[in-house]
Design a protein around this motif. Structure first.
Motif, PDB file in Angstrom:
ATOM      1  N   GLY A   1      -2.641  -0.548   9.209  1.00 39.58           N
ATOM      2  CA  GLY A   1      -1.436  -1.271   8.848  1.00 39.58           C
ATOM      3  C   GLY A   1      -0.288  -0.292   8.682  1.00 39.58           C
ATOM      4  O   GLY A   1      -0.517   0.908   8.509  1.00 39.58           O
ATOM      5  N   PRO A   2       0.934  -0.790   8.731  1.00 43.90           N
ATOM      6  CA  PRO A   2       2.095   0.094   8.592  1.00 43.90           C
ATOM      7  C   PRO A   2       2.167   0.702   7.191  1.00 43.90           C
ATOM      8  O   PRO A   2       1.516   0.234   6.263  1.00 43.90           O
ATOM      9  CB  PRO A   2       3.278  -0.828   8.857  1.00 43.90           C
ATOM     10  N   SER A   3       2.999   1.723   7.102  1.00 39.05           N
ATOM     11  CA  SER A   3       3.189   2.379   5.811  1.00 39.05           C
ATOM     12  C   SER A   3       3.681   1.371   4.769  1.00 39.05           C
ATOM     13  O   SER A   3       4.544   0.552   5.057  1.00 39.05           O
ATOM     14  CB  SER A   3       4.192   3.517   5.979  1.00 39.05           C
ATOM     15  N   GLY A   4       3.117   1.409   3.599  1.00 44.30           N
ATOM     16  CA  GLY A   4       3.532   0.514   2.522  1.00 44.30           C
ATOM     17  C   GLY A   4       2.866  -0.839   2.569  1.00 44.30           C
ATOM     18  O   GLY A   4       3.179  -1.720   1.766  1.00 44.30           O
ATOM     19  N   SER A   5       1.917  -1.025   3.443  1.00 44.37           N
ATOM     20  CA  SER A   5       1.291  -2.344   3.569  1.00 44.37           C
ATOM     21  C   SER A   5       0.207  -2.579   2.512  1.00 44.37           C
ATOM     22  O   SER A   5      -0.308  -3.685   2.399  1.00 44.37           O
ATOM     23  CB  SER A   5       0.712  -2.512   4.975  1.00 44.37           C
TER      24      SER A   5
ATOM     25  N   LEU B   1      -3.324  12.796  -9.992  1.00 45.41           N
ATOM     26  CA  LEU B   1      -3.596  13.325  -8.648  1.00 45.41           C
ATOM     27  C   LEU B   1      -2.306  13.568  -7.880  1.00 45.41           C
ATOM     28  O   LEU B   1      -2.235  14.445  -7.027  1.00 45.41           O
ATOM     29  CB  LEU B   1      -4.468  12.338  -7.860  1.00 45.41           C
ATOM     30  N   ARG B   2      -1.284  12.776  -8.173  1.00 45.63           N
ATOM     31  CA  ARG B   2      -0.007  12.936  -7.466  1.00 45.63           C
ATOM     32  C   ARG B   2       0.827  14.059  -8.056  1.00 45.63           C
ATOM     33  O   ARG B   2       1.807  14.479  -7.465  1.00 45.63           O
ATOM     34  CB  ARG B   2       0.806  11.631  -7.543  1.00 45.63           C
ATOM     35  N   TYR B   3       0.432  14.546  -9.276  1.00 45.68           N
ATOM     36  CA  TYR B   3       1.224  15.564  -9.975  1.00 45.68           C
ATOM     37  C   TYR B   3       1.267  16.863  -9.184  1.00 45.68           C
ATOM     38  O   TYR B   3       0.263  17.323  -8.679  1.00 45.68           O
ATOM     39  CB  TYR B   3       0.600  15.814 -11.354  1.00 45.68           C
TER      40      TYR B   3
END
Ligand SMILES: Nc1ncnc2c1ncn2[C@@H]1O[C@H](COP(=O)(O)OP(=O)(O)OP(=O)(O)O)[C@@H](O)[C@H]1O
Ligand SMILES: [Mg+2]
Lengths: 226, 410
Positions: free
Chosen positions: A43-47, B407-409
């Motif tokens: 799926g596209p980014s942000g889906s 984890l994003r840090y």
């Protein structure tokens, strides 16, 4: 066959409040994944692909609907039980590898067992066996900063499999790999699948998705096509 | 699995441990100093007297110094005191006027002290001979220094008869004073010699002899002395030192002033409690600073290892596991720093002790720093407690971190 599905989602929702607006990362997802299946999510980014995977992994709680993993309703689990779910029922492979730096590969692979009360010697023994199975024995004693990207991701797969999870989850696992290493990783997934491992793989690469038995397509937090 | 510290972080935990070490060492040193001082003072008090003893003085209660209002101690008082609960014995004492031993010359000034057999003052300090006994008359138990004025040794003085002059002029140090009444001589046989550490002038003689001498000095009868002047004091012995306070109260209710070592010791204890508290407070401030150091190290450690916390949570660490990890780290700093601090405190105490003795060889031989098992264990527990307390908030912060955001840090 009355065995529970590996994953069963019903009207699964996950909304985020960002400022005044709310974003529905998952806006009612219903799907089922049988045991032993190899499924790709595209799926596209942000889906909402990562969100779906994180909910199944128990890293994120849904805001609506239900999700069962290996028959267990995740909404019923408290923090402790959710932690056990992460260490035993699912194994997660991330795009960014997420291995502990400065630790030996074998220690990283053994890590999930440490949180489920397996004695240290047994942990290391099982971690070595898993590395052996994935052809990584020669790297067991190395520190993670001495490994190539392909090796790092293989170590991450070994860690994800160490507790014999019901389902192997992977979020863009080839995203940080070159095409050769990416292809090798997908070959590993196919091999694991051939040995009976359930695999749920998020990717936006159709080439990679084509190795799966089935592809789920998402858009705007919904499954659009199976 | 232990998540050791490395590099920069190791330096920081090293410094934090040093902070705990110094704080603990200071607490140990200062409390040991206070304990040593208290032990010394107590020991010298215990060597003077018995904690079961209450001395009744011929004054009204509350008397001190010049404001003392005299009050007569009579046999009636003695009878009443004998009826008080927990009183084991009441010993009368009458001090005859100052005098001298004629054979001993000018330097043999004495204080004839009339006492009853078995009186607390006449116990267990003999160099030769015996203590006073019931039925004794015209005998004396005398200090070693006087004995050596009349005989070559304390032992040789036993059995000698000397002339005890009561009243008249006596020499006190280098001054000669007029003294009271007409001097009168009495022949007394020396039956015992006691160690002059207790007193260099006291002549222990039978109570009746002292009363007679006191009466004749003033041209009265002993009975008149008993009733008008009264006794010089009473030694009241309690069955147990814990009952001393009750007896003191009864004595005051009878209208007499009293003195007891027990109460002095209690006051000293109180004083030392404050002293020790102040010293412990100074050490405590050092530990507090160390605690802030630990908290700082831990906060930095939590921040620095945010991603690692995320990874551990992602693969199954429960909130409790994460908290335990950081608390264990704090505990490690506390225990390690505590043990080092205790060792440093002990070694430092010995070193200071040695230096003081070298600078001043005549220092009291008793230990200056006293570290008992309570202090040692207490110091370790304190270091551990402070470390855990300091580690608590950062550990909780690590525990509550969400796995995904960790984890994003970056
Ligand atoms: N923690 C969050 N807070 C706010 N919004 C979020 C959060 N996580 C995800 N979202 C939003 O939810 C939506 C779905 O995100 P998600 O990461 O699941 O997408 P994705 O399909 O994995 O995208 P990509 O292919 O780029 O990885 C996006 O709009 C995203 O901005
Ligand atoms: Mg994603």
């Amino acid at each position: 066959m009355n065995a529970p599905l590996a994953v069963e989602a019903l009207d699964l929702e996950r909304t985020y409040a960002s400022g005044h607006a709310t974003v529905a990362a998952l806006a009612g997802v219903t799907l089922g994944i049988r045991r032993g299946e190899f499924v790709a999510v595209m799926g596209p980014s942000g889906s909402g692909k990562s969100t779906l995977l994180n909910v199944v992994a128990g890293l994120e709680r849904p805001t609506g609907g239900t999700v069962r993993v290996d028959g267990e309703d995740l909404a019923k689990l408290d923090e402790e039980a959710l932690a056990r779910h992460r260490s035993k029922r699912v194994g997660m492979v991330f795009q960014a590898f997420n291995l502990l730096p400065r630790f030996r590969v074998v220690d990283n692979v053994a890590l999930p067992l440490a949180f489920s009360g397996v004695p240290a010697a047994e942990r290391i023994r099982r971690a070595r066996a898993m590395l052996e199975r994935l052809g990584m024995s020669s790297r067991a004693e190395h520190r993670t900063n001495e490994l190539s990207g392909g090796e790092l991701q293989r170590a991450a797969v070994a860690r994800a499999l160490i507790a014999q999870p019901a389902i192997l989850l992977a979020d863009e696992p080839t995203g940080n790999l070159d095409s050769a290493n990416g292809a090798a990783l997908i070959a590993l997934f196919e091999e694991l699948h051939a040995q009976g491992q359930t695999v749920l793989l998020v990717t936006h690469d159709a080439q990679i998705a084509s190795h799966a038995e089935r592809t789920i397509r998402m858009r705007d937090g919904r499954v659009v096509d199976e | 699995m232990s998540l050791g510290n490395y590099g920069r972080a190791r330096l920081r935990s090293g410094l934090t441990t040093a902070g705990v070490t110094i704080g603990t060492a200071l607490v140990v040193l200062l409390i040991a100093l206070a304990t040593g001082a208290e032990d010394n003072v107590r020991r010298s008090i215990f060597s003077i007297g018995d904690l079961r003893l209450v001395t009744v003085q011929p004054f009204q209660p509350g008397a001190n110094g010049l404001s003392a209002v005299p009050r007569t101690i009579t046999d009636d008082t003695v009878a009443k005191l004998k009826g008080v609960a927990h009183v084991d014995g009441v010993y009368r004492q009458f001090d005859a006027p100052l005098g001298m031993v004629v054979e001993g010359g000018d330097d043999a000034t004495i204080r004839p002290q009339g006492i009853e057999p078995g009186a607390p003052v006449d116990r267990g300090d003999l160099l030769a001979g015996r203590h006073l006994e019931a039925g004794d008359r015209a005998v004396a138990v005398i200090p070693g220094n006087i004995a050596r004025l009349v005989a070559p040794t304390a032992g040789a003085a036993i059995g000698r008869t000397v002339t005890m002059r009561v009243g008249g002029a006596v020499k006190l140090g280098s001054t000669r004073i007029g003294g009271s009444g007409t001097p009168r001589d009495y022949a007394v046989k020396i039956v015992g010699v006691f160690d002059e550490q207790a007193s260099q002038t006291s002549f222990r003689i039978p109570l009746d002899d002292a009363l007679l001498a006191g009466a004749e000095n003033r041209g009265l009868t002993p009975d008149a002395i008993r009733e008008t002047t009264g006794y010089s004091g009473l030694a009241v012995e309690a069955d147990d030192s814990i009952n001393v306070a009750d007896i003191v109260k009864s004595v005051q209710e009878l209208g007499f002033s009293s003195f007891s070592l027990k109460q002095v010791v209690e006051q000293i204890d109180q004083g030392f409690g404050v002293f020790r508290g102040i010293l412990a407070g100074i050490g405590g401030v050092a530990l507090l600073v160390a605690a802030i150091g630990i908290a700082n190290t831990m906060v930095m450690s939590v921040l620095e290892r945010t991603r690692e916390i995320g990874i551990m949570k992602a693969v199954g660490a429960s909130p409790g596991d994460i908290r335990a990890l950081f608390l264990a780290e704090a505990a490690y700093v506390g225990v390690f720093g505590g043990i080092l601090g205790l060792a440093l405190g002990l070694a430092g105490g010995q070193l200071i002790d040695r230096i003081i003795r070298q600078l001043n060889p005549r220092t009291n031989p008793a230990a200056i720093f006293v570290v008992g098992p309570e202090l040692a264990l207490g110091a370790l527990a304190l270091a551990l407690g402070v470390a855990l307390l300091a580690g608590f908030l950062p550990a909780r912060r690590a525990m509550r971190m969400s796995a995904l955001s960790a984890l994003r840090y970056e």
